[in-house]
Design a protein around this motif. Structure first.
Motif, mmCIF file in Angstrom:
data_model
loop_
_atom_site.group_PDB
_atom_site.id
_atom_site.type_symbol
_atom_site.label_atom_id
_atom_site.label_comp_id
_atom_site.label_asym_id
_atom_site.label_seq_id
_atom_site.Cartn_x
_atom_site.Cartn_y
_atom_site.Cartn_z
ATOM 1 N N VAL A 17 129.047 -61.915 2.244
ATOM 2 C CA VAL A 17 129.456 -62.970 1.305
ATOM 3 C C VAL A 17 130.147 -62.362 0.079
ATOM 4 N N ALA A 18 129.638 -61.246 -0.410
ATOM 5 C CA ALA A 18 130.277 -60.590 -1.553
ATOM 6 C C ALA A 18 131.689 -60.145 -1.183
ATOM 7 N N GLY A 19 131.882 -59.650 0.008
ATOM 8 C CA GLY A 19 133.219 -59.253 0.455
ATOM 9 C C GLY A 19 134.167 -60.429 0.530
ATOM 10 N N ILE A 20 133.678 -61.556 1.008
ATOM 11 C CA ILE A 20 134.519 -62.764 1.084
ATOM 12 C C ILE A 20 134.927 -63.205 -0.313
ATOM 13 N N VAL A 21 133.970 -63.221 -1.236
ATOM 14 C CA VAL A 21 134.261 -63.685 -2.602
ATOM 15 C C VAL A 21 135.199 -62.715 -3.315
ATOM 16 N N LEU A 22 134.989 -61.423 -3.126
ATOM 17 C CA LEU A 22 135.856 -60.443 -3.795
ATOM 18 C C LEU A 22 137.274 -60.464 -3.224
ATOM 19 N N SER A 23 137.420 -60.800 -1.939
ATOM 20 C CA SER A 23 138.759 -60.860 -1.356
ATOM 21 C C SER A 23 139.480 -62.145 -1.737
ATOM 22 N N ASP A 24 138.737 -63.216 -2.021
ATOM 23 C CA ASP A 24 139.336 -64.493 -2.412
ATOM 24 C C ASP A 24 138.469 -65.116 -3.502
ATOM 25 N N PRO A 25 138.664 -64.706 -4.773
ATOM 26 C CA PRO A 25 137.790 -65.182 -5.856
ATOM 27 C C PRO A 25 137.838 -66.690 -6.094
ATOM 28 N N SER A 54 123.497 -73.703 0.854
ATOM 29 C CA SER A 54 123.060 -72.421 1.405
ATOM 30 C C SER A 54 123.981 -71.297 0.947
ATOM 31 N N VAL A 55 125.276 -71.583 0.902
ATOM 32 C CA VAL A 55 126.241 -70.583 0.439
ATOM 33 C C VAL A 55 125.986 -70.262 -1.031
ATOM 34 N N ALA A 56 125.715 -71.297 -1.835
ATOM 35 C CA ALA A 56 125.439 -71.087 -3.259
ATOM 36 C C ALA A 56 124.193 -70.230 -3.444
ATOM 37 N N HIS A 57 123.181 -70.434 -2.616
ATOM 38 C CA HIS A 57 121.956 -69.638 -2.714
ATOM 39 C C HIS A 57 122.238 -68.175 -2.390
ATOM 40 N N ARG A 61 121.944 -64.818 -4.841
ATOM 41 C CA ARG A 61 121.222 -63.597 -4.473
ATOM 42 C C ARG A 61 122.123 -62.374 -4.560
ATOM 43 N N ALA A 62 123.388 -62.515 -4.166
ATOM 44 C CA ALA A 62 124.331 -61.395 -4.233
ATOM 45 C C ALA A 62 124.589 -61.001 -5.688
ATOM 46 N N ARG A 63 124.688 -61.997 -6.559
ATOM 47 C CA ARG A 63 124.872 -61.708 -7.994
ATOM 48 C C ARG A 63 123.640 -61.014 -8.565
ATOM 49 N N LYS A 64 122.464 -61.481 -8.181
ATOM 50 C CA LYS A 64 121.219 -60.883 -8.671
ATOM 51 C C LYS A 64 121.069 -59.449 -8.165
ATOM 52 N N ALA A 65 121.588 -59.172 -6.973
ATOM 53 C CA ALA A 65 121.515 -57.829 -6.408
ATOM 54 C C ALA A 65 122.584 -56.909 -7.000
ATOM 55 N N GLY A 66 123.503 -57.469 -7.792
ATOM 56 C CA GLY A 66 124.534 -56.651 -8.425
ATOM 57 C C GLY A 66 125.772 -56.432 -7.583
ATOM 58 N N LEU A 67 125.907 -57.185 -6.486
ATOM 59 C CA LEU A 67 127.091 -57.045 -5.628
ATOM 60 C C LEU A 67 128.282 -57.813 -6.170
ATOM 61 N N LEU A 68 128.020 -58.790 -7.019
ATOM 62 C CA LEU A 68 129.084 -59.612 -7.618
ATOM 63 C C LEU A 68 128.861 -59.685 -9.127
ATOM 64 N N PRO A 69 129.945 -59.824 -9.872
ATOM 65 C CA PRO A 69 129.772 -59.989 -11.329
ATOM 66 C C PRO A 69 129.141 -61.341 -11.644
ATOM 67 N N ALA A 70 128.472 -61.427 -12.755
ATOM 68 C CA ALA A 70 127.845 -62.689 -13.162
ATOM 69 C C ALA A 70 128.899 -63.753 -13.393
ATOM 70 N N ALA A 71 128.588 -64.965 -13.026
ATOM 71 C CA ALA A 71 129.558 -66.063 -13.171
ATOM 72 C C ALA A 71 129.560 -66.645 -14.556
#
Length: 71
Positions: A17-25, A54-57, A61-71
């Protein structure tokens, strides 16, 4: 001797999911869910169809794990 504690398994879904978001913010939750379905990535409960909640959840989790920047 005490047994060695188990290692926490890497959560592959968070990385996908982090890869998908980083490729298309600018992707919406529905678009991310559609891409997960196209990759045949099962939902956390093992289903085939991703709901926006489910995607939002998983994003949270990805943000909390540090894989994505905070929104």
């Amino acid at each position: 001797l005490d047994p060695v504690p188990r290692r926490a398994a890497p959560d592959r879904l968070l990385a996908v999911v982090a890869g998908i978001v980083l490729s298309d913010p600018g992707a919406t939750l529905r678009e991310i869910g559609a891409r997960l379905e196209a990759l045949r990535e099962p939902t956390p409960r093992g289903g085939a169809h991703w709901r926006p909640g489910s995607v939002a959840h998983v994003l949270a989790r990805a943000r909390k794990a540090g894989l994505l920047p905070a929104a």
